[in-house]
Design an enzyme around this catalytic site. Structure first.
Site, PDB file in Angstrom:
ATOM      1  CE  LYS A  53      44.936-111.204  23.385  1.00 38.69           C
ATOM      2  NZ  LYS A  53      45.595-110.126  24.090  1.00 38.69           N
ATOM      3  CD  GLN A  97      48.651-109.497  26.074  1.00 33.38           C
ATOM      4  OE1 GLN A  97      48.168-109.897  25.039  1.00 33.38           O
ATOM      5  NE2 GLN A  97      47.893-109.204  27.129  1.00 33.38           N
ATOM      6  CG  ASP A 120      43.926-104.526  22.147  1.00 33.05           C
ATOM      7  OD1 ASP A 120      43.090-105.435  22.300  1.00 33.05           O
ATOM      8  OD2 ASP A 120      45.085-104.577  22.599  1.00 33.05           O
TER       9      ASP A 120
END
Ligand code: NDP
Length: 285
Positions: A53, A97, A120
């Site tokens: 990322k 995460q 997200d």
């Protein structure tokens, strides 16, 4: 019939060029999209995802901020950090995460991220907005699947889509996105009776199960579109999907490979959402 391969890597690269242009435009307007990624603990796979990322941010000219926290960090400390990022005008996207250590409640963490920075697309507000067809951050893997189909010229309206898997991050939202585009959607899961009956009805079959080579030739209708979300290791440690590619490729009309199918789209849509968030922040000011 041998299926046409949907090249996710190529489509992701094309999308990334478009995102890079948008980043340039935003920079000219004085805003550099910024993504903060919080990594708790030392899970090897999580670290690889986080590194990818960061790399993608750099390649697209975005700012990335990696915050590493010890496995033992308290839930309170993590929530305080998220709150600080919620208030930081240079950060447009916040990603924690997953998975998190057991002593931290995942739901609480997701809900603490400001919906306007939830790139997200996991916050209940964004999920609700998606379900009601409003503008929202769409979860990255499901969104990536829709883009793959669109770029391949596969129409969705009126098609029967069968989704195998009902997780909150893949199965459920991808079915909803298909419904939003006028498909007829069937969900299957571990309690489904006669899975083969259902999957054989699918014009578009989404496999999001997490079991290597789970979908076989017998599950697939001639000419169907097969989207393999799975990222698994087979008994030899080799990366593989949820679909027995070698047999299904002979029967399907289109198929995504693993790797280079759905995988590259996930990070791409994360970058897309971060740029979109930065553009929204301009509109708000
Ligand atoms: P989960 O483990 O959260 O969900 C798996 C789903 O499969 C569940 O809904 C489960 O049903 C269902 N299932 C399990 N066994 C069967 C069975 N025998 N018959 C029918 N359904 C079954 O997985 P995720 O959704 O998080 O991930 C799925 C796969 O996608 C994994 O391989 C993961 O690594 C990969 N993945 C890939 C991404 C990418 O970027 N390409 C992103 C995210 C995930 P039930 O609900 O009843 O338990």
């Amino acid at each position: 019939m041998t299926a046409q391969i949907i090249n996710g890597k190529e489509i992701a690269e094309k999308k990334r060029l478009e995102i890079a242009k948008e980043v340039e435009r935003l920079k000219e307007l004085g805003v550099t999209p910024g993504l903060a990624v919080i990594l708790v603990g030392n899970n090897h796979a999580s670290r690889t995802y986080v590194n990818n990322k960061e790399k993608a941010c750099k390649e697209l000219g975005m700012n990335s901020l990696l915050i590493e926290m010890q496995e033992e960090v308290s839930e309170e400390e993590l929530l305080a950090k998220i709150n600080e990022l919620n208030e930081n005008p240079e950060i447009h996207g916040i990603l924690v995460q997953l998975p998190l250590p057991k002593h931290i409640e995942e739901k609480k963490v997701i809900e603490s991220i400001s919906p306007s920075k939830d790139v997200d697309g996991f916050h209940p507000i964004n999920i609700g907005r998606m379900m009601t067809g409003q503008d929202a951050f769409l979860p990255c893997t499901p969104y990536g699947i829709m883009v793959l189909l669109e770029e391949t010229g596969i129409s969705v309206a009126g098609k029967h889509v069968v989704v195998v898997g009902r997780s909150n991050i893949v199965g459920k939202p991808v079915g909803q996105l298909f419904l939003n585009q006028d498909a007829t959607v069937t969900y299957c899961h571990s309690k489904t009776k006669d899975l083969r009956f259902h999957t054989n009805q699918a014009d578009i079959l989404i496999a999001a199960v997490g079991i290597p080579n789970f979908i076989k030739e017998e599950h697939v209708k001639d000419g169907a579109v097969i989207i393999d979300v799975g990222i698994n290791r087979n008994e030899n440690g080799k990366l593989c999907g949820d679909v027995a590619f070698d047999e299904v490729v002979e029967k399907a009309g289109f198929i995504t490979p693993v790797p280079k199918g759905v995988g590259p789209m996930t990070i791409t849509m994360l970058m897309y959402n971060t740029a979109k968030s930065a553009a929204w922040s301009l509109d708000r000011n």
